[in-house]
Design a protein around this motif. Structure first.
Motif, PDB file in Angstrom:
ATOM      1  N   LEU A 169       3.374   2.723  -1.030  1.00 34.03           N
ATOM      2  CA  LEU A 169       4.309   1.995  -1.884  1.00 34.03           C
ATOM      3  C   LEU A 169       3.593   1.046  -2.839  1.00 34.03           C
ATOM      4  O   LEU A 169       3.856   1.060  -4.044  1.00 34.03           O
ATOM      5  CB  LEU A 169       5.299   1.205  -1.018  1.00 34.03           C
ATOM      6  CG  LEU A 169       6.438   0.521  -1.775  1.00 34.03           C
ATOM      7  CD1 LEU A 169       7.376   1.565  -2.388  1.00 34.03           C
ATOM      8  CD2 LEU A 169       7.209  -0.433  -0.868  1.00 34.03           C
ATOM      9  N   ILE A 170       2.684   0.230  -2.314  1.00 30.80           N
ATOM     10  CA  ILE A 170       2.025  -0.779  -3.155  1.00 30.80           C
ATOM     11  C   ILE A 170       0.504  -0.637  -3.178  1.00 30.80           C
ATOM     12  O   ILE A 170      -0.182  -1.432  -3.809  1.00 30.80           O
ATOM     13  CB  ILE A 170       2.419  -2.203  -2.719  1.00 30.80           C
ATOM     14  CG1 ILE A 170       2.087  -2.450  -1.247  1.00 30.80           C
ATOM     15  CG2 ILE A 170       3.898  -2.458  -2.997  1.00 30.80           C
ATOM     16  CD1 ILE A 170       2.363  -3.881  -0.787  1.00 30.80           C
ATOM     17  N   GLY A 171      -0.025   0.359  -2.496  1.00 28.69           N
ATOM     18  CA  GLY A 171      -1.450   0.659  -2.596  1.00 28.69           C
ATOM     19  C   GLY A 171      -2.373  -0.135  -1.698  1.00 28.69           C
ATOM     20  O   GLY A 171      -3.577   0.159  -1.635  1.00 28.69           O
ATOM     21  N   THR A 172      -1.865  -1.145  -0.992  1.00 35.89           N
ATOM     22  CA  THR A 172      -2.709  -1.996  -0.148  1.00 35.89           C
ATOM     23  C   THR A 172      -3.590  -1.176   0.791  1.00 35.89           C
ATOM     24  O   THR A 172      -3.111  -0.273   1.480  1.00 35.89           O
ATOM     25  CB  THR A 172      -1.836  -2.941   0.691  1.00 35.89           C
ATOM     26  OG1 THR A 172      -1.071  -3.761  -0.184  1.00 35.89           O
ATOM     27  CG2 THR A 172      -2.687  -3.818   1.600  1.00 35.89           C
ATOM     28  N   ARG A 173      -4.879  -1.527   0.832  1.00 32.03           N
ATOM     29  CA  ARG A 173      -5.810  -0.922   1.780  1.00 32.03           C
ATOM     30  C   ARG A 173      -6.165  -1.977   2.826  1.00 32.03           C
ATOM     31  O   ARG A 173      -7.027  -2.818   2.599  1.00 32.03           O
ATOM     32  CB  ARG A 173      -7.053  -0.424   1.048  1.00 32.03           C
ATOM     33  CG  ARG A 173      -6.780   0.792   0.172  1.00 32.03           C
ATOM     34  CD  ARG A 173      -7.915   1.129  -0.775  1.00 32.03           C
ATOM     35  NE  ARG A 173      -9.185   1.351  -0.108  1.00 32.03           N
ATOM     36  CZ  ARG A 173     -10.263   1.870  -0.709  1.00 32.03           C
ATOM     37  NH1 ARG A 173     -10.199   2.225  -1.985  1.00 32.03           N
ATOM     38  NH2 ARG A 173     -11.381   2.031  -0.041  1.00 32.03           N
ATOM     39  N   PRO A 174      -5.497  -1.961   3.974  1.00 38.46           N
ATOM     40  CA  PRO A 174      -5.751  -2.979   4.991  1.00 38.46           C
ATOM     41  C   PRO A 174      -7.161  -2.840   5.577  1.00 38.46           C
ATOM     42  O   PRO A 174      -7.808  -1.797   5.429  1.00 38.46           O
ATOM     43  CB  PRO A 174      -4.695  -2.679   6.066  1.00 38.46           C
ATOM     44  CG  PRO A 174      -3.704  -1.782   5.421  1.00 38.46           C
ATOM     45  CD  PRO A 174      -4.452  -1.025   4.378  1.00 38.46           C
ATOM     46  N   PRO A 175      -7.641  -3.860   6.271  1.00 40.99           N
ATOM     47  CA  PRO A 175      -8.950  -3.791   6.930  1.00 40.99           C
ATOM     48  C   PRO A 175      -8.846  -2.960   8.210  1.00 40.99           C
ATOM     49  O   PRO A 175      -8.834  -3.494   9.318  1.00 40.99           O
ATOM     50  CB  PRO A 175      -9.261  -5.261   7.223  1.00 40.99           C
ATOM     51  CG  PRO A 175      -7.924  -5.891   7.407  1.00 40.99           C
ATOM     52  CD  PRO A 175      -7.017  -5.192   6.431  1.00 40.99           C
ATOM     53  N   VAL A 176      -8.784  -1.652   8.043  1.00 44.98           N
ATOM     54  CA  VAL A 176      -8.493  -0.759   9.173  1.00 44.98           C
ATOM     55  C   VAL A 176      -9.544  -0.892  10.264  1.00 44.98           C
ATOM     56  O   VAL A 176      -9.219  -0.916  11.462  1.00 44.98           O
ATOM     57  CB  VAL A 176      -8.368   0.698   8.688  1.00 44.98           C
ATOM     58  CG1 VAL A 176      -8.213   1.644   9.882  1.00 44.98           C
ATOM     59  CG2 VAL A 176      -7.176   0.840   7.760  1.00 44.98           C
ATOM     60  N   ARG A 177     -10.822  -0.983   9.886  1.00 48.83           N
ATOM     61  CA  ARG A 177     -11.858  -1.055  10.921  1.00 48.83           C
ATOM     62  C   ARG A 177     -11.707  -2.320  11.769  1.00 48.83           C
ATOM     63  O   ARG A 177     -11.828  -2.264  13.003  1.00 48.83           O
ATOM     64  CB  ARG A 177     -13.253  -1.005  10.297  1.00 48.83           C
ATOM     65  CG  ARG A 177     -14.383  -1.041  11.343  1.00 48.83           C
ATOM     66  CD  ARG A 177     -14.150   0.069  12.388  1.00 48.83           C
ATOM     67  NE  ARG A 177     -15.017  -0.021  13.521  1.00 48.83           N
ATOM     68  CZ  ARG A 177     -16.041   0.810  13.745  1.00 48.83           C
ATOM     69  NH1 ARG A 177     -16.316   1.774  12.885  1.00 48.83           N
ATOM     70  NH2 ARG A 177     -16.751   0.694  14.841  1.00 48.83           N
ATOM     71  N   ALA A 178     -11.424  -3.445  11.137  1.00 51.05           N
ATOM     72  CA  ALA A 178     -11.230  -4.689  11.892  1.00 51.05           C
ATOM     73  C   ALA A 178     -10.015  -4.578  12.805  1.00 51.05           C
ATOM     74  O   ALA A 178     -10.041  -5.042  13.961  1.00 51.05           O
ATOM     75  CB  ALA A 178     -11.073  -5.863  10.938  1.00 51.05           C
TER      76      ALA A 178
END
Length: 402
Positions: A169-178
């Motif tokens: 929806l808004i493109g956010t790339r969360p800190p998946v590894r953390a």
């Protein structure tokens, strides 16, 4: 490294219709080599997989080639690549399988940022077995989902964390590894929705810390099917419901019925196409993919910056604000006129739809309700002329709306 967008565009027959496509987050256009691979498989002598007849061997080769291609794209062992009808179907199947080991008192964590396909399967599975659902909230002002927000809802009873690698929806790339590291410390598995992410970045599943990673080839220039990737050793520990005579081998035990061979042939062709998008350096397909995707990401980010700068001069609100994100912009218009802008642009041959795009929880959290807003998404075949048309159309709409 140079990126020849004109050369890339020449391989997409659909572009001859003259439309400017900013609708790729919902499904990309198909390049000619992918369509040709699908057609070749459908007209080849095919049978169910086997090793006796030539037709059986052709089918088997198509499947193995597709597993190898997705292994190269995602940086995973091909033996852990599962194909299915769609990412949604694969997630529902996995949720049913994993939840067989859950019960009252167990917890799962879902993110308010996610597409509903990485929310509802887990919520419904938890409800069926009496497990609890905990919600990780993102900040609607910034669009960020922090690792701290996930940590706040983890506990020793957490069995699974479902999170997106990039918001559709808004493109956010969360800190998946953390987030994954925190989940693993709590003893939970991590299921990552990579549908939107895979189209815009080089994927390293291990680096993300994902136990399960799902994506959809039709979002990255391929055909309509779904892919799940996991460590084969992890898949060996799971017992999905299946037909009695079907294979119990991994990954076949997770693939219900006969695979769509023509779509798998198209998936291999799509990965090969991605590997050749730029003048990529590297002796292996994986190396060429990483090089090409870095070049494409730079191209898309440049166009995104052009659009964002121009939107700053218009009476609109851009809801895509995260520090790290895909080239995807959600635009809100005064008076909730995004559907009108959608129609206005469509009349001018510009495809930029308005919706919540199945990211229902995120749209509501942003105060956009179920209607959502106008989404502008970029793809490898979008060029500066397309952006010019889009900006001219948006400027004309805003002027006419005063």
């Amino acid at each position: 490294m140079t990126y020849d967008v004109a050369r890339v565009r020449a391989q997409f027959p659909a572009l001859t219709a003259g439309y400017a496509h900013f609708d790729s987050p919902g499904g990309s256009l198909t390049p000619e080599p992918v369509a040709a691979a699908v057609a070749a498989a459908m007209t080849a002598p095919l049978a169910n997989r086997g090793t006796v007849t030539a037709s059986e061997r052709i089918a088997d080769g198509i499947v193995l080639d597709a597993r190898a291609a997705m292994g190269d794209l995602l940086g995973v062992d091909p033996g852990g690549v599962v194909f299915g009808r769609s990412m949604t179907a694969l997630t529902f199947d996995l949720a049913r399988t994993l939840s067989a080991g859950w019960g009252p008192g167990d917890e799962i964590v879902v993110s308010r940022l996610d597409h509903d396909a990485n929310i509802r399967p887990w919520v419904l599975a938890a409800q069926t077995v009496g497990a609890d659902v905990r919600w990780a909230e993102f900040d609607p002002r910034t669009g960020e989902l922090s690792a701290e927000a996930v940590a706040a809802v983890l506990s020793p009873r957490t069995r699974l964390v479902a999170v997106t690698a990039a918001s559709n929806l808004i493109g956010t790339r969360p800190p998946v590894r953390a987030i994954a590291d925190l989940a693993h410390q709590a003893g939970a598995l991590v299921h990552v929705d990579g549908v939107h992410y895979t189209a815009h970045a080089a994927v390293h599943v291990d680096a993300l810390g994902a136990d399960f990673y799902v994506c959809s080839p039709y979002k990255f220039l391929g055909p309509h099917c779904g892919v799940l990737a996991a460590d084969p050793a992890l898949l060996e520990t799971l017992a999905p419901q299946k037909l009695a005579p079907s294979s119990n081998a991994v990954p076949e035990r997770f693939e219900l019925g006969t695979l769509p061979y023509e779509l798998l042939a198209g998936t291999t062709a799509a990965v090969d196409f991605l590997a050749g998008l730029a003048d990529s350096a590297g002796s292996t397909r994986r190396e060429r993919i990483l090089s090409s995707m870095a070049t494409v990401e730079a191209h898309e980010d440049r166009l995104r910056a052009r659009i964002e700068t121009a939107l700053g001069e218009l009476p609109v609100t851009v809801r895509s604000r995260a520090a790290h994100r895909t080239p995807t912009l959600l635009v809100e218009f005064p008076g909730g006129r995004a559907p009108d802008a959608y129609a206005f642009l469509a009349e001018r041959g510009i495809n930029a739809p308005a919706s919540s795009f199945y990211a229902l929880e995120a749209s509501r959290a942003l105060g956009l309700g179920d209607t959502g807003a106008l989404r502008i998404g970029l793809a490898p075949y979008v060029d500066d002329a397309d952006v010019d048309r889009l900006l001219e159309g948006l400027t004309a709409f805003c002027a006419a709306s005063r």
